[in-house]
Design an enzyme around this catalytic site. Structure first.
Site, PDB file in Angstrom:
ATOM      1  N   ARG A   1       0.794  -1.241   0.000  1.00  0.00           N
ATOM      2  CA  ARG A   1       0.000   0.000   0.000  1.00  0.00           C
ATOM      3  C   ARG A   1       0.818   1.280   0.000  1.00  0.00           C
ATOM      4  NH1 ARG A   1      -2.879  -2.488   4.084  1.00  0.00           N
ATOM      5  NH2 ARG A   1      -4.419  -3.938   3.273  1.00  0.00           N
TER       6      ARG A   1
ATOM      7  N   LYS B   1       1.438  11.714 -11.862  1.00  0.00           N
ATOM      8  CA  LYS B   1       0.698  10.729 -12.650  1.00  0.00           C
ATOM      9  C   LYS B   1       1.562   9.478 -12.778  1.00  0.00           C
ATOM     10  CE  LYS B   1      -2.216  13.605 -15.645  1.00  0.00           C
ATOM     11  NZ  LYS B   1      -2.587  13.856 -17.044  1.00  0.00           N
TER      12      LYS B   1
ATOM     13  N   GLU C   1       7.374  18.590 -25.280  1.00  0.00           N
ATOM     14  CA  GLU C   1       6.702  19.053 -24.059  1.00  0.00           C
ATOM     15  C   GLU C   1       7.201  20.440 -23.653  1.00  0.00           C
ATOM     16  OE1 GLU C   1       4.148  17.482 -22.711  1.00  0.00           O
ATOM     17  OE2 GLU C   1       4.306  15.556 -23.741  1.00  0.00           O
TER      18      GLU C   1
ATOM     19  N   LYS D   1       5.118  23.739 -15.529  1.00  0.00           N
ATOM     20  CA  LYS D   1       4.291  22.571 -15.239  1.00  0.00           C
ATOM     21  C   LYS D   1       3.939  22.496 -13.753  1.00  0.00           C
ATOM     22  CE  LYS D   1       3.317  17.830 -15.609  1.00  0.00           C
ATOM     23  NZ  LYS D   1       3.502  16.520 -16.185  1.00  0.00           N
TER      24      LYS D   1
ATOM     25  N   GLU E   1      -6.455  17.042 -11.526  1.00  0.00           N
ATOM     26  CA  GLU E   1      -6.974  17.255 -12.875  1.00  0.00           C
ATOM     27  C   GLU E   1      -8.483  17.463 -12.930  1.00  0.00           C
ATOM     28  OE1 GLU E   1      -5.414  14.396 -15.615  1.00  0.00           O
ATOM     29  OE2 GLU E   1      -5.465  15.815 -17.237  1.00  0.00           O
TER      30      GLU E   1
ATOM     31  N   ARG F   1      -5.438  21.924 -14.811  1.00  0.00           N
ATOM     32  CA  ARG F   1      -4.389  20.990 -15.227  1.00  0.00           C
ATOM     33  C   ARG F   1      -4.623  20.417 -16.620  1.00  0.00           C
ATOM     34  NH1 ARG F   1      -1.755  16.452 -11.338  1.00  0.00           N
ATOM     35  NH2 ARG F   1      -0.507  15.373 -12.886  1.00  0.00           N
TER      36      ARG F   1
ATOM     37  N   ASN G   1      -2.846  18.929 -21.383  1.00  0.00           N
ATOM     38  CA  ASN G   1      -3.202  17.950 -22.412  1.00  0.00           C
ATOM     39  C   ASN G   1      -3.197  18.531 -23.823  1.00  0.00           C
ATOM     40  OD1 ASN G   1      -3.582  15.811 -20.626  1.00  0.00           O
ATOM     41  ND2 ASN G   1      -5.613  16.585 -20.071  1.00  0.00           N
TER      42      ASN G   1
ATOM     43  N   HIS H   1      -2.346  16.497 -26.880  1.00  0.00           N
ATOM     44  CA  HIS H   1      -2.302  15.091 -26.472  1.00  0.00           C
ATOM     45  C   HIS H   1      -3.532  14.290 -26.863  1.00  0.00           C
ATOM     46  CE1 HIS H   1       1.264  16.341 -24.386  1.00  0.00           C
ATOM     47  NE2 HIS H   1       1.469  15.136 -23.901  1.00  0.00           N
TER      48      HIS H   1
ATOM     49  N   HIS I   1      -1.857  11.487 -28.622  1.00  0.00           N
ATOM     50  CA  HIS I   1      -1.904  10.173 -27.975  1.00  0.00           C
ATOM     51  C   HIS I   1      -2.522   9.120 -28.883  1.00  0.00           C
ATOM     52  CE1 HIS I   1      -1.480  10.319 -23.313  1.00  0.00           C
ATOM     53  NE2 HIS I   1      -0.349  10.059 -23.920  1.00  0.00           N
TER      54      HIS I   1
ATOM     55  N   HIS J   1       7.103   9.482 -28.225  1.00  0.00           N
ATOM     56  CA  HIS J   1       5.991  10.259 -27.664  1.00  0.00           C
ATOM     57  C   HIS J   1       5.940  11.690 -28.208  1.00  0.00           C
ATOM     58  CE1 HIS J   1       3.041  11.656 -24.755  1.00  0.00           C
ATOM     59  NE2 HIS J   1       3.859  12.615 -24.393  1.00  0.00           N
TER      60      HIS J   1
END
Lengths: 344, 344
Positions: free
Chosen positions: B105, B127, B169, B206, B216, B220, B224, B227, B231, B247
């Site tokens: 955990r 993330k 980025e 960022k 998010e 935030r 994206n 993306h 993506h 990427h």
């Protein structure tokens, strides 16, 4: 950390499920038992939904089953505003909660626990996860469900051994935090209990402990009473043919062993150990353990999440209703307590 | 939510790693590249530790690799007071962070990003996760690392295509939040940049966005930009032989498409679209896409985590340096923007 939102519902009706309308998609996770006995009691109140059925049993609480659940959510194109309702015992709650919390980095979920064990224990506290190999709850996270709905109605179809298993956590809550509750419980047999009141008081004890220590840095450790030794016994016997115990049956043994250690190391009066062991043996009977089991139990115990390095960490009773934590126990002492149980 | 602790280190020394002494066990996760090029730069400063080596590449960012990492931690008897150092690019950071956050955990972990992409992007924001089938970052959680240590030293051995990938980025951060930064970047070629300053300013942008919206819910989402379409292109081309993109190479295409949509829907002046597309094409060249690719891209786009139901959610530029979010784009509009890119 958000506190638990827990509701007790004597009766389920449309109002309970009304807020589910705001989600884009709804899934209900069930097993072959809850799909028959519990799902029909709520089906009519739910918005359009997907049923995800898994195999019951601790042996299915694995990453492989998670993969099936994630796949089912993916296939049904669940997005981030979708929702999971976990309808079942601890396995479904822990695993379904873990899957919801990790699907697209977390979607909302409710726990609707259907066993006594999950109603008084697994549904409160935000411990989610799965077993890994033979290690219980080895992979998981802390996250509080958006709502826990407890309805004693579901217990009607529960087999008696499952009721008795859940009762071990009820006993534990009395022993660690509420002497009167323990005295009240131990004055009655399993079948004489008033479950509605018992569940509410038991959940209140756990909720109080958890809210004071959501990520188990201190106080919350008292909930581990009986579990250091009990978990090792449960994990070890899990796949030995004919010897598997239910969770609470193993914790019952663990509570006797750790009450013995409590006398040795934490000042629990010997007379209180006697009452504890008398009542637990009366409810659960005696489980056979042999000298050949001992080295295996040592292996399991040294893998316990609660340990630091090679030291075994225990929560021990300083008195009935009063539990301390971070007692360091050596393997020799743990072994002695198991020998004590075997001698009873 | 805890804010990010990010340190820039021009030089690594014993002091950087001193606090690792307090953990019971330490693991360093590496791949076949970082074990050769980066691990030797820090090895001497680390306390006794276990090296866990995985295969590099997005195709290994899976639950199966997580299982290997969890097993290695288990075999080495890592407890709750043990520690994981993720030494690598985004794959190691995202996956190693997810494994550490779910092992018993959650145990402490640091990110030590070794590529430009992970230094300016993956290491900040919490993330974590893995891909699931072809869906990128489909399974994961939000959790902030205990420390992010950024050292430009690691970039020395980075192949140029990886540097260029990370640079997408950097460009994005300028476009969404800092017009001067964009102007400064776009006045120089890739190899003329002063990386130390570029990285610091890019991370600062960022970090500022993330700290204002850690999970998010709103702001935030501007991160994206590029993306949604990028993506989908990346995921679709991932395992088509000879067409795989890095990427940032895919995000570069996504930024041109979404800048086109920004003109249509968010008020971006057409002249700014022109400068954006000129510079991006100069740095990245043009990638061939065909009409046969379009229906596949539709499938991937509709599975995006950012969508609600069947609507495609985009973050679009209202001006250079100023990004809005929650613009709803239809598939037809998305398709038109891809056709625009193809026509360039």
């Amino acid at each position: 950390m958000q506190t638990n939102r827990v509701s007790f519902k004597q009766k389920l009706d449309a109002a309970v499920f009304e807020e589910l309308q705001r989600y884009t998609k709804v899934a209900v996770i069930v097993d072959e038992n809850t799909v028959t006995h519990c799902y029909p009691k709520i089906k009519q109140w739910l918005p359009e939904h997907t049923v995800i059925q898994i195999q019951s049993g601790e042996e299915n609480k694995t990453i492989e089953t998670c993969t099936k659940i994630w796949q089912a959510l993916t296939d049904a194109r669940f997005d981030r505003k979708s929702f999971v309702l976990n309808l079942g015992g601890g396995v479904i709650g822990d695993m379904g909660g873990f899957c919801a919390s990790t699907y697209k980095r977390g979607i909302d979920f409710w726990q609707m626990p259907t066993t006594l064990l999950s109603q008084v224990d697994a549904s409160v506290g935000g411990k989610l996860g799965v077993d890994f190999g033979k290690l219980k709850n080895h992979i998981g996270i802390f996250r509080v469900p958006d709502h826990v709905v407890i309805c004693p109605d579901f217990l009607e179809t529960l087999p008696q051994n499952e009721l008795r298993s859940g009762y071990a956590e009820v006993i534990k809550h009395g022993l660690i935090a509420n002497k009167e509750e323990w005295q009240d419980l131990s004055s009655k047999s399993l079948l004489e209990q008033d479950w509605e009141g018992v569940i509410q008081r038991s959940v209140a004890i756990k909720k109080n402990v958890v809210e004071n220590d959501p990520t188990e840095k201190g106080l919350r450790k008292i909930l581990n009473f009986g579990h250091t030794i009990g978990h090792a016994i449960e994990s070890y016997l899990l796949d030995i043919s004919g010897r598997k115990l239910l969770h609470g049956e193993a914790i019952a043994i663990g509570m006797i062993c750790e009450a013995y250690l409590s006398v040795k190391k934490a000042g629990l009066p010997e007379s209180e150990l006697d009452s504890i062991q008398d009542y637990i043996l009366k409810v659960y009977g005696k489980v056979e353990l042999t000298d050949a089991d001992i080295p295996h139990l040592q292996d399991y115990m040294l893998q316990d999440k609660k340990n630091e390095g090679e030291k075994i960490n225990c929560s021990l009773l300083e008195a009935t209703g009063d539990c301390g934590f971070d007692y360091v126990v050596s393997w020799d002492e743990a072994k002695e307590s198991i020998a004590y149980y075997m001698s009873l």
